[in-house]
Design an enzyme around this catalytic site. Sequence first.
Site, PDB file in Angstrom:
ATOM      1  N   CYS A 115     -16.442  -0.884  -1.919  1.00 20.61           N
ATOM      2  CA  CYS A 115     -17.400   0.226  -1.893  1.00 20.61           C
ATOM      3  C   CYS A 115     -17.285   1.096  -0.648  1.00 20.61           C
ATOM      4  O   CYS A 115     -17.552   2.294  -0.697  1.00 20.61           O
ATOM      5  CB  CYS A 115     -18.824  -0.300  -2.028  1.00 20.61           C
ATOM      6  SG  CYS A 115     -19.116  -1.195  -3.572  1.00 20.61           S
ATOM      7  N   HIS A 261     -22.757   6.128  -0.448  1.00 20.97           N
ATOM      8  CA  HIS A 261     -22.073   5.437  -1.546  1.00 20.97           C
ATOM      9  C   HIS A 261     -23.041   5.287  -2.708  1.00 20.97           C
ATOM     10  O   HIS A 261     -24.199   4.910  -2.518  1.00 20.97           O
ATOM     11  CB  HIS A 261     -21.585   4.065  -1.076  1.00 20.97           C
ATOM     12  CG  HIS A 261     -21.238   3.136  -2.193  1.00 20.97           C
ATOM     13  ND1 HIS A 261     -20.367   3.491  -3.202  1.00 20.97           N
ATOM     14  CD2 HIS A 261     -21.665   1.874  -2.472  1.00 20.97           C
ATOM     15  CE1 HIS A 261     -20.267   2.479  -4.052  1.00 20.97           C
ATOM     16  NE2 HIS A 261     -21.043   1.494  -3.632  1.00 20.97           N
ATOM     17  N   ASN A 291     -21.619   3.489 -10.533  1.00 26.27           N
ATOM     18  CA  ASN A 291     -20.998   3.105  -9.266  1.00 26.27           C
ATOM     19  C   ASN A 291     -19.484   3.082  -9.455  1.00 26.27           C
ATOM     20  O   ASN A 291     -18.953   2.219 -10.148  1.00 26.27           O
ATOM     21  CB  ASN A 291     -21.516   1.729  -8.846  1.00 26.27           C
ATOM     22  CG  ASN A 291     -20.909   1.242  -7.537  1.00 26.27           C
ATOM     23  OD1 ASN A 291     -19.966   1.824  -7.021  1.00 26.27           O
ATOM     24  ND2 ASN A 291     -21.434   0.148  -7.007  1.00 26.27           N
TER      25      ASN A 291
END
Length: 334
Positions: A115, A261, A291
């Site tokens: 991530c 993020h 995501n």
Amino acid sequence: MYNSKIIGLGKYVPDNVVTNDDLSKIMDTNDAWIQERTGIKERRWIKDGTEDTSAVMGAKAAKIAIKRAGLTKDDIDFIVFATLSPDYYFPGCGVQIQDMLDMPTIGALDVRNQCSGFVYAISVADQFIKTGMYTNILVIGAEYHSNGLDKTTRGRNVSVIFGDGAGACVLSREEDNTKGVLSTHLHSEGKHADKLIVASPSIAHWVPEIIGAEEEDLSYYPYMDGQFVFKNAVVRFSEVIIEGLTKNGLQKEDIDMLIPHQANLRIAQFIQKKFGLSDDKVFNNIMKYGNTTAASVIIALTEAWEEGKIKEGDNVVLAAFGSGFTWASAIIKW
């Protein structure tokens, strides 16, 4: 030393839109349940039979970024590719980009920081430019999650979150040290690596075990301790943003655009409230894409710029937290 500056941005997401209602047809879930916990309404998943992979999507985004930078493929000196879902176990996607874009025999580096991968990749590229080693570096974040998810009720807590996509930027030499990437800040805490993990393949579970498996092996699916990750994320996000601001003598009021993020809309909203930022100073698109891990920050940054929400002179903050645990921030004067 030089600074590095983003001079071109590009993104690519698959055409195939998968809504929460679509997921409710293959697992025990519903739109309200997913939106309440994640803020996600839909995501893009690569459709079977199409050409897209992490490398292919990365190449598509890279072509856009290079064109917008006013450069050609021959002007790129180096490639940094961030992903947790490479096309092959090895080699990494960076060399595939060099081939796909028919570039000279430049170097290619792969970053595996999940991530926070794109922010780490920016930091790596920034160092090469600061020292004068390279002038123009292509930085890519891309993920192909959908082919590795447990798309059953058993895996719904994870599988509803993730999407596919790619983003890219060209980082270029800037002689004005008041512009571009002002600083980057990288951290890790490996003792929590098992809280967000895909455990196989690994040195303990390699080719003989794969061939000899007689039952479904769940170690190939992502595992996440959601509450533990959330609690750590909100703390580390705050810390690493403050670290970057302090390094550059800035206050939270100086933030013109925060690109977090896109892990969970609730995390971003928590950070926004804590820093007292108005809606026009935080960009979220997890509602549309889910995501996309290493691709999420660069897709969001590209989209914010395309929509005119980032202008010259703005203080732009990139921040990410994820598997590893790793977390990072970058402070950029646009």
